[in-house]
Motif scaffolding. Sequence first.
Motif, short mmCIF file in Angstrom:
data_model
loop_
_atom_site.label_atom_id
_atom_site.label_comp_id
_atom_site.label_asym_id
_atom_site.label_seq_id
_atom_site.Cartn_x
_atom_site.Cartn_y
_atom_site.Cartn_z
N ARG A 90 0.82 -1.20 0.00
CA ARG A 90 0.00 0.00 0.00
C ARG A 90 0.86 1.26 0.00
N GLU A 91 1.89 1.28 0.83
CA GLU A 91 2.76 2.45 0.90
C GLU A 91 3.52 2.66 -0.39
N VAL A 92 4.03 1.57 -0.96
CA VAL A 92 4.80 1.68 -2.20
C VAL A 92 3.89 2.09 -3.36
N GLU A 93 2.70 1.51 -3.43
CA GLU A 93 1.78 1.86 -4.53
C GLU A 93 1.32 3.30 -4.41
N ARG A 94 1.02 3.76 -3.23
CA ARG A 94 0.58 5.16 -3.06
C ARG A 94 1.68 6.12 -3.49
N HIS A 95 2.92 5.75 -3.27
CA HIS A 95 4.02 6.65 -3.61
C HIS A 95 4.29 6.67 -5.12
N PHE A 96 4.36 5.50 -5.73
CA PHE A 96 4.75 5.40 -7.14
C PHE A 96 3.57 5.44 -8.10
N GLY A 97 2.35 5.22 -7.60
CA GLY A 97 1.20 5.13 -8.48
C GLY A 97 0.96 3.70 -8.89
N THR A 98 -0.29 3.39 -9.24
CA THR A 98 -0.68 2.00 -9.51
C THR A 98 0.03 1.41 -10.72
N LYS A 99 0.10 2.15 -11.81
CA LYS A 99 0.73 1.63 -13.03
C LYS A 99 2.18 1.25 -12.78
N LEU A 100 2.93 2.14 -12.17
CA LEU A 100 4.35 1.87 -11.93
C LEU A 100 4.51 0.76 -10.89
N PHE A 101 3.64 0.75 -9.89
CA PHE A 101 3.71 -0.30 -8.86
C PHE A 101 3.53 -1.68 -9.47
N VAL A 102 2.54 -1.85 -10.33
CA VAL A 102 2.30 -3.15 -10.98
C VAL A 102 3.52 -3.57 -11.79
N ALA A 103 4.08 -2.63 -12.53
CA ALA A 103 5.26 -2.93 -13.33
C ALA A 103 6.44 -3.33 -12.45
N LEU A 104 6.63 -2.63 -11.34
CA LEU A 104 7.71 -2.96 -10.41
C LEU A 104 7.51 -4.35 -9.81
N TYR A 105 6.28 -4.65 -9.42
CA TYR A 105 5.98 -5.94 -8.80
C TYR A 105 6.25 -7.08 -9.77
N ILE A 106 5.77 -6.94 -11.00
CA ILE A 106 5.95 -7.99 -12.00
C ILE A 106 7.43 -8.16 -12.35
N SER A 107 8.13 -7.05 -12.52
CA SER A 107 9.56 -7.11 -12.85
C SER A 107 10.34 -7.82 -11.75
N ALA A 108 10.05 -7.49 -10.50
CA ALA A 108 10.76 -8.12 -9.37
C ALA A 108 10.43 -9.60 -9.27
N ALA A 109 9.16 -9.95 -9.45
CA ALA A 109 8.76 -11.35 -9.35
C ALA A 109 9.44 -12.20 -10.42
N ILE A 110 9.41 -11.72 -11.66
CA ILE A 110 10.01 -12.48 -12.76
C ILE A 110 11.52 -12.59 -12.57
N SER A 111 12.15 -11.51 -12.17
CA SER A 111 13.61 -11.52 -12.00
C SER A 111 14.03 -12.50 -10.92
N SER A 112 13.34 -12.50 -9.79
CA SER A 112 13.70 -13.44 -8.72
C SER A 112 13.36 -14.87 -9.12
N GLY A 113 12.27 -15.05 -9.88
CA GLY A 113 11.93 -16.39 -10.37
C GLY A 113 12.99 -16.94 -11.29
N LEU A 114 13.52 -16.11 -12.17
CA LEU A 114 14.57 -16.54 -13.08
C LEU A 114 15.87 -16.82 -12.34
N LEU A 115 16.13 -16.08 -11.26
CA LEU A 115 17.32 -16.36 -10.47
C LEU A 115 17.20 -17.71 -9.77
N ILE A 116 15.99 -18.05 -9.32
CA ILE A 116 15.77 -19.38 -8.75
C ILE A 116 16.09 -20.45 -9.78
N LEU A 117 15.61 -20.27 -10.99
CA LEU A 117 15.88 -21.24 -12.05
C LEU A 117 17.38 -21.34 -12.35
#
Length: 217
Positions: A90-117
Amino acid sequence: MQTWLKTFYRTAPATLLITGACIVLWIIAAIQARSLTSVFSNSELVHTMMVWGPAFEITHHWWTPLTYAFMHLDIGHLTVNMIMLLLIGREVERHFGTKLFVALYISAAISSGLLILTLDFMAPTAGASGALFALMVLLISVYRSRGADLRAPTVLVVVNVVYTFITTGVSLWGHLGGLFAGVILALCVGRKAPAIHWVGIIGLPIAAYLLYTALGM
């Protein structure tokens, strides 16, 4: 409760929707497994969504470096991660805005997933922890931009890193991948030029995939 949900949705709709999606998907998996504690071994949905090297390579589950972040293995795992997501997201989304927050969340999830692989190819993994580690780092960036005391978010990151190393059954590279992704993303979105924001958001998972192709199984 209804008033709280409406207020939360107005200020952080993506955080609430991501949380809701994780809860619904876990409920489906628990129904399939007929268990609150052994969802991993008995749910087809978990097997379809979790990130696991052989499934990614052999059965071409190309979507799993993202979908694993929306699935959890038991009710305790789900509860802890969703509470953290609601509070931090909530704090991060309020600061960066919803569009940027979603992009940040997806980018981080995919990047950490690929590092696991890349570094833990044979470990079947699910959970939002990688993305949450990135959000924790981004929360430090939020506090810094507000001129607020950085001790609380910094301690939060340190405690979770220590927890990662002293606790069994957690994804070391998922957590550290999210931490690293958060640092890179915070550096990028901390710049004024929007182009740099998107270079980091898009470039990070691309770089993670190139690392996987170079070093992975």
